[in-house]
Design a protein around this motif. Structure first.
Motif, PDB file in Angstrom:
ATOM      1  N   SER A 297       2.870  18.367 132.626  1.00 48.59           N
ATOM      2  CA  SER A 297       3.009  19.622 133.381  1.00 48.59           C
ATOM      3  C   SER A 297       2.033  20.702 132.895  1.00 48.59           C
ATOM      4  O   SER A 297       1.611  21.555 133.676  1.00 48.59           O
ATOM      5  N   ALA A 298       1.659  20.633 131.611  1.00 48.87           N
ATOM      6  CA  ALA A 298       0.724  21.632 131.084  1.00 48.87           C
ATOM      7  C   ALA A 298      -0.657  21.522 131.728  1.00 48.87           C
ATOM      8  O   ALA A 298      -1.448  22.463 131.678  1.00 48.87           O
ATOM      9  N   HIS A 299      -0.928  20.392 132.361  1.00 47.17           N
ATOM     10  CA  HIS A 299      -2.233  20.169 132.990  1.00 47.17           C
ATOM     11  C   HIS A 299      -2.139  20.219 134.515  1.00 47.17           C
ATOM     12  O   HIS A 299      -3.033  19.714 135.196  1.00 47.17           O
ATOM     13  N   SER A 300      -1.072  20.815 135.038  1.00 47.93           N
ATOM     14  CA  SER A 300      -0.903  20.854 136.494  1.00 47.93           C
ATOM     15  C   SER A 300      -2.012  21.654 137.170  1.00 47.93           C
ATOM     16  O   SER A 300      -2.383  21.359 138.314  1.00 47.93           O
ATOM     17  N   TYR A 301      -2.589  22.630 136.462  1.00 48.93           N
ATOM     18  CA  TYR A 301      -3.662  23.428 137.047  1.00 48.93           C
ATOM     19  C   TYR A 301      -4.939  22.602 137.239  1.00 48.93           C
ATOM     20  O   TYR A 301      -5.837  22.998 137.989  1.00 48.93           O
ATOM     21  N   ILE A 302      -5.024  21.446 136.563  1.00 45.45           N
ATOM     22  CA  ILE A 302      -6.158  20.533 136.735  1.00 45.45           C
ATOM     23  C   ILE A 302      -5.866  19.521 137.843  1.00 45.45           C
ATOM     24  O   ILE A 302      -6.690  19.288 138.738  1.00 45.45           O
ATOM     25  N   LEU A 303      -4.675  18.905 137.788  1.00 43.92           N
ATOM     26  CA  LEU A 303      -4.347  17.816 138.703  1.00 43.92           C
ATOM     27  C   LEU A 303      -4.020  18.290 140.111  1.00 43.92           C
ATOM     28  O   LEU A 303      -4.318  17.587 141.086  1.00 43.92           O
ATOM     29  N   ALA A 304      -3.390  19.473 140.242  1.00 43.23           N
ATOM     30  CA  ALA A 304      -2.997  19.958 141.573  1.00 43.23           C
ATOM     31  C   ALA A 304      -4.201  20.179 142.498  1.00 43.23           C
ATOM     32  O   ALA A 304      -4.196  19.697 143.636  1.00 43.23           O
ATOM     33  N   PRO A 305      -5.263  20.893 142.070  1.00 43.52           N
ATOM     34  CA  PRO A 305      -6.430  21.043 142.946  1.00 43.52           C
ATOM     35  C   PRO A 305      -7.093  19.707 143.292  1.00 43.52           C
ATOM     36  O   PRO A 305      -7.576  19.527 144.409  1.00 43.52           O
ATOM     37  N   ILE A 306      -7.102  18.776 142.331  1.00 43.38           N
ATOM     38  CA  ILE A 306      -7.678  17.457 142.596  1.00 43.38           C
ATOM     39  C   ILE A 306      -6.887  16.733 143.679  1.00 43.38           C
ATOM     40  O   ILE A 306      -7.461  16.121 144.593  1.00 43.38           O
ATOM     41  N   ALA A 307      -5.546  16.818 143.598  1.00 40.80           N
ATOM     42  CA  ALA A 307      -4.691  16.178 144.607  1.00 40.80           C
ATOM     43  C   ALA A 307      -4.932  16.782 145.990  1.00 40.80           C
ATOM     44  O   ALA A 307      -5.071  16.060 146.985  1.00 40.80           O
ATOM     45  N   VAL A 308      -4.988  18.112 146.060  1.00 37.24           N
ATOM     46  CA  VAL A 308      -5.197  18.802 147.345  1.00 37.24           C
ATOM     47  C   VAL A 308      -6.559  18.446 147.922  1.00 37.24           C
ATOM     48  O   VAL A 308      -6.683  18.075 149.103  1.00 37.24           O
ATOM     49  N   ASN A 309      -7.595  18.532 147.111  1.00 35.94           N
ATOM     50  CA  ASN A 309      -8.963  18.283 147.602  1.00 35.94           C
ATOM     51  C   ASN A 309      -9.163  16.832 148.034  1.00 35.94           C
ATOM     52  O   ASN A 309      -9.888  16.568 149.003  1.00 35.94           O
ATOM     53  N   SER A 310      -8.528  15.898 147.332  1.00 42.88           N
ATOM     54  CA  SER A 310      -8.679  14.486 147.715  1.00 42.88           C
ATOM     55  C   SER A 310      -7.998  14.201 149.050  1.00 42.88           C
ATOM     56  O   SER A 310      -8.528  13.440 149.877  1.00 42.88           O
ATOM     57  N   ILE A 311      -6.837  14.827 149.287  1.00 46.44           N
ATOM     58  CA  ILE A 311      -6.159  14.652 150.585  1.00 46.44           C
ATOM     59  C   ILE A 311      -6.992  15.270 151.703  1.00 46.44           C
ATOM     60  O   ILE A 311      -7.177  14.667 152.774  1.00 46.44           O
ATOM     61  N   LEU A 312      -7.509  16.467 151.463  1.00 44.66           N
ATOM     62  CA  LEU A 312      -8.319  17.135 152.485  1.00 44.66           C
ATOM     63  C   LEU A 312      -9.610  16.366 152.763  1.00 44.66           C
ATOM     64  O   LEU A 312     -10.144  16.410 153.875  1.00 44.66           O
TER      65      LEU A 312
END
Length: 531
Positions: A167-182
């Motif tokens: 969870s401490a790295h959510s600021y890294i993984l969340a944008p990656i997840a969003v951008n990959s879906i888009l």
């Protein structure tokens, strides 16, 4: 129930709990609720992790589906509970712990109703009415989402990652997840997302912060450099071949007897001419990158072919697995070539740069500047210091991807932090005042069972559950429907302002699966062993 985790086996003994007066066997309810209670401590941002130990590996996770999938049960009702968690994971990807906790709470309520003498079919009918009412309430408190607003998608992904080990790295993984879906989705026309078009490569070494969404395509195969071949090609013309670049062999096992040196020289000369002909055909087509599928019958590419192609400045990547051919072809826009006769430029993929990228001792091949009007695939490289972290990061990233997919499937969000469950509970109790009889009693009981989610969130966060629940009810009775538990601040706040949100589809799916499971158990009165 025996010790929770013992060598990867969560063992539940069959219960002989039978109501002597009514002759009813309650073991299904008791066992299933015991399994649910054992998973309940993993719910929420401050939920505890479980270590699952087997003979071959150690697994650290707080994902409900992963824990149950790696557990071993003896009782059939417990096995059924595992299946609903798997269903939630397969269809939605998130809420796997929530569905198990909700199921356990509803089972406890049904058990109390049965002990009060209410018939099973009456409880099942009340549950069906309860589910219909819950779905109406959830739709009423949800709000539509504009998919072009990346911030909302980002907040939803962060909320799903808050309860994970990383969870401490959510600021890294969340944008990656969003951008990959888009990257793989046309938002205007999309009604679903095929997550198999997103490839995840795990590489040992480095830290989670070095996780990245690659530009173009990445494949988990190094470039062959044995004979001084190129490791970087500009303006690449890429051929994906499914035939072997090696001397042909017979279809069946046999022995070829060569009687003299002249015959041996002739065979070797013909083999060399055959390989040279293949290489000349490849070179004359303009191809400068060759991807070779792995062969199980013979070597996919011979040493002589390596040498000749390297001298021709053609990059070689060998032993690509069969199940990855389709993904690579879709990504590069090329057509797999099945024989040398059909080797032509029309079947090539085009890219500006193909190069080998190093991650400490491990390497991948990266294709950038692919000439495609729209990317259909995406590649994510996860970095981590050990295998345990890599595996958990992959599971967490998958959950974040599934949350965004759920939003695209049903474009509504609800507030998190237990606020939706409390609002459902309050409105159900209000609704029960307008009905009479057993249905009214059951509706109030089921409304109380919905409070298990905020109660568990508060309990796992070290807060006082009863005090938190009473505060939530006070605000919701005033009409503040989005007030929930703020784990970070240890109090109750507006979840929308805190950007703690969840897809509507996750909660409705969890409710449907939980109620269907409970109704199924209600209709089972005996377990008979086959001869």
């Amino acid at each position: 129930m025996e010790n929770f985790l013992k060598k990867k086996k969560l063992t539940v003994k069959k219960s002989n709990h039978v109501d002597k007066e009514e002759g009813q066997d309650f073991s299904n309810f008791i066992i299933s609720k015991a399994v649910s209670d054992s998973i309940r401590t993993s719910l929420g941002p401050h939920g505890m992790d479980k270590i699952i130990i087997s003979d071959t590996e150690i697994l650290i996770t707080n994902d409900g589906a992963t824990i149950l999938e790696n557990a071993h049960f003896q009782h059939p009702a417990a096995k059924m509970l595992v299946n609903i968690s798997k269903s939630q994971d397969k269809e939605i990807g998130d809420g796997t712990t929530t569905v198990v906790v909700l199921t356990g709470s509803l089972l406890g309520t049904c058990l109390n109703c049965l002990k009060k003498g209410i018939k099973r079919m009456d409880i099942a009918k009340s549950l069906q009415d309860f589910l219909k009412k819950v779905e109406k309430i959830l739709i009423g408190i949800s709000f539509p989402v504009n998919l072009k607003n990346k911030e909302i998608l980002y907040n939803a992904a962060v909320s799903s990652l808050e309860s994970k080990v990383i969870s401490a790295h959510s600021y890294i993984l969340a944008p990656i997840a969003v951008n990959s879906i888009l990257k793989i989705t046309e938002l205007d026309a999309a009604s679903d997302v095929n997550l198999s078009n997103i490839k995840v490569i795990k590489k040992m070494g480095g830290i989670i912060e070095q996780t990245e969404l690659l530009e173009g395509l990445g494949i988990n195969y190094p470039v062959v450099k044995s004979y001084g071949g190129p490791v970087k090609i500009k303006e690449a013309k890429i051929a994906l071949i499914q035939f072997c670049l090696s001397p042909p062999t017979t279809d069946i096992e046999n022995v070829v007897v060569i009687e003299n040196y002249m015959s041996m020289d002739k065979v070797l000369k013909e083999e060399k001419e055959y390989i040279l002909g293949l290489c000349r055909k490849i070179k004359s087509s303009g191809c400068n990158v060759v991807l070779v599928q792995k062969s199980i019958l013979r070597e996919s590419i011979s040493a002589l072919c390596f040498q000749i192609l390297s001298q021709m400045e053609i990059m070689i990547v060998q032993d690509i697995e069969r199940d990855e051919i389709s993904f690579i072809a879709d990504s590069l826009g090329c057509t797999p070539i099945v024989d040398i006769e059909s080797f032509s430029i029309e079947k090539f993929g085009l890219a500006k740069i193909v190069e080998e990228k190093s991650f400490l001792s491990e390497k991948i091949t990266n294709f950038t500047g692919i000439y495609r009007p729209f990317f259909k695939t995406a590649t994510i490289v996860i970095r981590g210091s050990n295998n345990l972290l890599l595996e958990e990061a992959e599971r967490s990233l998958h959950d974040a991807l599934c949350v965004i997919r759920s939003i695209i499937r049903r474009r509504f969000l609800i507030s998190g932090g237990g606020s939706a469950e409390i609002e459902v509970s309050i409105q159900l109790k209000q609704y029960s005042k307008g009905i009479t009889g057993i249905n009214s009693f059951c509706m109030v009981s089921f409304a109380n069972s919905m409070e298990i989610i905020p109660y568990t969130l508060a309990e796992n966060a070290g807060l006082e559950p009863i005090h938190i629940i009473s505060q939530l009810k006070k605000y919701h009775n005033k009409g503040e429907k989005t007030v929930g538990i703020n784990i970070r601040k240890g109090t109750v706040t507006d979840m929308i302002r805190e950007n703690i949100i969840s897809p509507l589809l996750v909660t409705t799916s969890a409710m449907n699966l939980a109620v269907e499971f409970v109704i199924q158990l209600l209709k089972i009165d005996k377990i008979l062993e086959a001869i």
